[in-house]
Each structure stands twice: as structure tokens, then as C-alpha cells.
Motif scaffolding. Structure first.
Motif, mmCIF file in Angstrom:
data_model
loop_
_atom_site.group_PDB
_atom_site.id
_atom_site.type_symbol
_atom_site.label_atom_id
_atom_site.label_comp_id
_atom_site.label_asym_id
_atom_site.label_seq_id
_atom_site.Cartn_x
_atom_site.Cartn_y
_atom_site.Cartn_z
ATOM 1 N N THR A 1 -32.929 21.565 -11.122
ATOM 2 C CA THR A 1 -31.419 21.305 -11.300
ATOM 3 C C THR A 1 -30.864 22.494 -11.278
ATOM 4 O O THR A 1 -29.786 22.743 -10.814
ATOM 5 C CB THR A 1 -31.302 20.368 -12.526
ATOM 6 O OG1 THR A 1 -32.058 19.096 -12.328
ATOM 7 C CG2 THR A 1 -29.945 20.466 -12.930
ATOM 8 N N LEU A 2 -31.333 23.510 -12.073
ATOM 9 C CA LEU A 2 -30.711 24.766 -11.868
ATOM 10 C C LEU A 2 -30.569 25.385 -10.714
ATOM 11 O O LEU A 2 -29.460 26.137 -10.128
ATOM 12 C CB LEU A 2 -31.154 25.707 -13.223
ATOM 13 C CG LEU A 2 -31.234 25.379 -14.539
ATOM 14 C CD1 LEU A 2 -31.880 26.288 -15.319
ATOM 15 C CD2 LEU A 2 -29.653 25.312 -14.925
ATOM 16 N N ASN B 1 -23.342 16.082 -10.757
ATOM 17 C CA ASN B 1 -23.709 15.542 -9.517
ATOM 18 C C ASN B 1 -25.250 15.893 -8.803
ATOM 19 O O ASN B 1 -25.543 15.088 -7.890
ATOM 20 C CB ASN B 1 -22.805 15.917 -8.355
ATOM 21 C CG ASN B 1 -21.326 15.206 -8.658
ATOM 22 O OD1 ASN B 1 -21.342 14.180 -9.305
ATOM 23 N ND2 ASN B 1 -20.171 15.803 -7.879
ATOM 24 N N THR B 2 -25.904 16.862 -9.347
ATOM 25 C CA THR B 2 -27.174 17.290 -8.779
ATOM 26 C C THR B 2 -28.107 16.108 -9.044
ATOM 27 O O THR B 2 -29.073 16.027 -8.290
ATOM 28 C CB THR B 2 -27.578 18.393 -9.624
ATOM 29 O OG1 THR B 2 -27.578 18.174 -10.921
ATOM 30 C CG2 THR B 2 -26.771 19.751 -9.132
ATOM 31 N N THR B 3 -27.875 15.084 -10.075
ATOM 32 C CA THR B 3 -28.748 14.271 -10.346
ATOM 33 C C THR B 3 -28.882 13.234 -9.220
ATOM 34 O O THR B 3 -29.920 12.439 -8.937
ATOM 35 C CB THR B 3 -28.272 13.159 -11.541
ATOM 36 O OG1 THR B 3 -27.060 12.921 -11.199
ATOM 37 C CG2 THR B 3 -28.330 14.252 -12.882
ATOM 38 N N GLU C 1 -35.627 16.695 -9.290
ATOM 39 C CA GLU C 1 -34.832 17.385 -10.409
ATOM 40 C C GLU C 1 -34.770 16.392 -11.696
ATOM 41 O O GLU C 1 -35.498 15.560 -11.742
ATOM 42 C CB GLU C 1 -33.559 17.715 -9.819
ATOM 43 C CG GLU C 1 -32.782 16.544 -8.940
ATOM 44 C CD GLU C 1 -31.955 15.684 -10.050
ATOM 45 O OE1 GLU C 1 -31.321 16.277 -10.735
ATOM 46 O OE2 GLU C 1 -32.328 14.501 -10.030
ATOM 47 N N ALA C 2 -33.677 16.856 -12.337
ATOM 48 C CA ALA C 2 -33.917 16.169 -13.921
ATOM 49 C C ALA C 2 -33.530 14.682 -13.566
ATOM 50 O O ALA C 2 -33.809 13.993 -14.601
ATOM 51 C CB ALA C 2 -32.411 16.905 -14.550
ATOM 52 N N GLY C 3 -32.632 14.259 -12.483
ATOM 53 C CA GLY C 3 -32.466 13.047 -12.331
ATOM 54 C C GLY C 3 -33.771 12.358 -12.226
ATOM 55 O O GLY C 3 -33.784 10.926 -12.438
ATOM 56 N N ALA C 4 -34.746 12.692 -11.772
ATOM 57 C CA ALA C 4 -36.044 12.040 -11.363
ATOM 58 C C ALA C 4 -37.036 12.099 -12.663
ATOM 59 O O ALA C 4 -38.070 11.588 -12.548
ATOM 60 C CB ALA C 4 -36.718 12.748 -10.246
ATOM 61 N N ILE C 5 -36.622 12.698 -13.717
ATOM 62 C CA ILE C 5 -37.700 12.967 -14.796
ATOM 63 C C ILE C 5 -37.934 11.541 -15.547
ATOM 64 O O ILE C 5 -39.401 11.240 -15.795
ATOM 65 C CB ILE C 5 -36.991 13.824 -15.987
ATOM 66 C CG1 ILE C 5 -36.994 15.241 -15.261
ATOM 67 C CG2 ILE C 5 -37.636 13.642 -17.273
ATOM 68 C CD1 ILE C 5 -36.100 16.099 -16.489
#
Length: 215
Positions: A18-19, A156-158, A167-171
Motif C-alpha cells: 500500500t505504501l 483509493n489504493t484499496t 495490498e492492505a485491501g486484500a488482507i
């Protein structure tokens, strides 16, 4: 806490990606947004028209559709291949640049017209006038909306999680495969996003305080 500690590897990889998405997209979108923003106030009709067309086209297109294009359409065009992570960065950059361009354009308009006219009177062309006279003053006026755009970019990166980017949205999805409660995982993800947003808000306050004194 056990959910976090037992899945720390997933959280580290997710937020690291994500970063990466955020930093590179913020950099590219700022550069592109600056160029498009200057085009929007350019005295050349063609450049001004192109800037307006780009902003209206991309900003009015849902970000998910832009992701769909780069995930499924771009590979079929025979262009250089990129990983899904870099395709996500390109999609985020192109989309976010339109908002940055409008933020900067509003900042350009806060600078008195007489200063640009005075710069042209002493022989400066459009680009030096913008970079040496208008831009330094405009940036001070647009720090709050500019940082708001970056905060929106971070969230929006999620969307990239739906296009094979870990990324974080897939955790949540990865943790669910291990039998972890989805709600607890999502609460931890939300917590870390809040921390990142607070860091950006702190940077915003520092810049506003510093440049307010400089003005």
C-alpha cells in the motif's frame, strides 16, 4: 491482538505494498498534475483545450473502470509489460493527477494577475513565470486541498486488491483463508489506515504552519 500477531506477515506485506502504491502514485500524479494544471491556465488555446479534455475525461471516469482497462485491456495492446502493481500505480497516477491539476489551478488563480503581468513585462515567458513567480505562492494556498487529495489517494489504493495486488485491501481475504474473523481483521486494517491518515494530517499542519510564517 491475537488476530494481528498471528497474521503479522500478511499485514506487513499488505501495508508495505500500500505504501509503495501510495508513494509512487503520489509522486507521479503530482508531476503530471502540475503539468496539466499549467496547461489549464496556459495562454495557448491548444494546450488549454487538451488540459481541459484530459481532466474532464479521466476525472469523470470511475477509478474502477480505469483499473479494469489497465488490468485487462492494456496487456492486449502489445505495449511494454508491467506487473499488476505498476499498472495499479499508473492507473492511480492518471486518475489522481486530474484532481491535483484542479487543486493547483485554483491555487494559480489566487495569485494576483498583476504579478504574472509584471513577470512578463521583464521578459519572462510563461513557464518561468509559473515556476518562479506564481507556483511558489500558489503552493502555500493549496496545501489543505492537496493533502486531502493525497488522503483520498491513500484510500483509493484499496481498489488494487481486486486486481491481484496484495495490498492492505486484500488482507481480509488472505486472513479469512486462515480462518480468522473478517470483522476483526477489517477493524485492524481500518486502524492502520487511520494512523496513516493522521500522519498525513500532521504533515499538513506542519507545512501550513511553516509556510504561513514564510508568507
Amino acid at each position: 491482538m491475537d488476530v494481528l500477531l498471528n497474521n503479522l506477515d500478511i499485514f506487513v506485506v499488505g501495508f508495505r505494498t500500500t505504501l509503495v502504491l501510495f508513494v509512487w502514485s503520489a509522486l507521479f500524479s503530482t508531476v503530471l498534475g502540475l503539468i496539466v494544471g499549467m496547461m489549464r491556465v496556459s495562454p495557448v488555446p491548444v494546450m488549454r483545450g487538451f488540459g481541459t479534455f484530459y481532466v474532464n475525461l479521466v476525472r469523470n471516469t470511475p477509478l474502477t473502470l480505469i483499473f479494469f482497462f489497465f488490468a485487462f485491456g492494456y496487456p492486449k495492446l502489445g505495449l511494454p509489460e508491467f506487473s499488476y502493481t505498476w499498472l495499479a500505480i499508473i492507473a492511480l497516477s492518471l486518475y489522481t493527477a486530474t484532481y491535483i491539476a484542479e487543486v493547483l489551478r485554483s491555487g494559480f488563480n489566487t495569485v494576483p494577475l498583476g504579478q504574472a503581468e509584471a513577470a512578463r513585462a521583464i521578459g519572462l515567458s510563461f513557464v518561468p513565470t509559473m515556476t518562479r513567480v506564481v507556483m511558489p505562492q500558489a503552493f502555500r494556498a493549496v496545501i489543505p486541498p492537496f493533502m486531502s487529495v493525497l488522503i483520498a489517494l491513500l484510500k483509493n489504493t484499496t481498489i488494487a486488491a481486486g486486481f491481484s495486488v496484495h495490498e492492505a485491501g486484500a488482507i481480509r481475504a488472505y486472513a479469512s483463508e486462515r480462518g480468522e474473523p473478517a470483522m476483526i481483521v477489517l477493524l485492524w486494517v481500518a486502524f492502520f489506515f487511520i494512523v496513516l491518515v493522521m500522519i498525513l494530517a500532521y504533515i499538513q499542519r506542519r507545512l501550513e504552519k511553516r509556510w504561513k510564517v514564510a508568507r
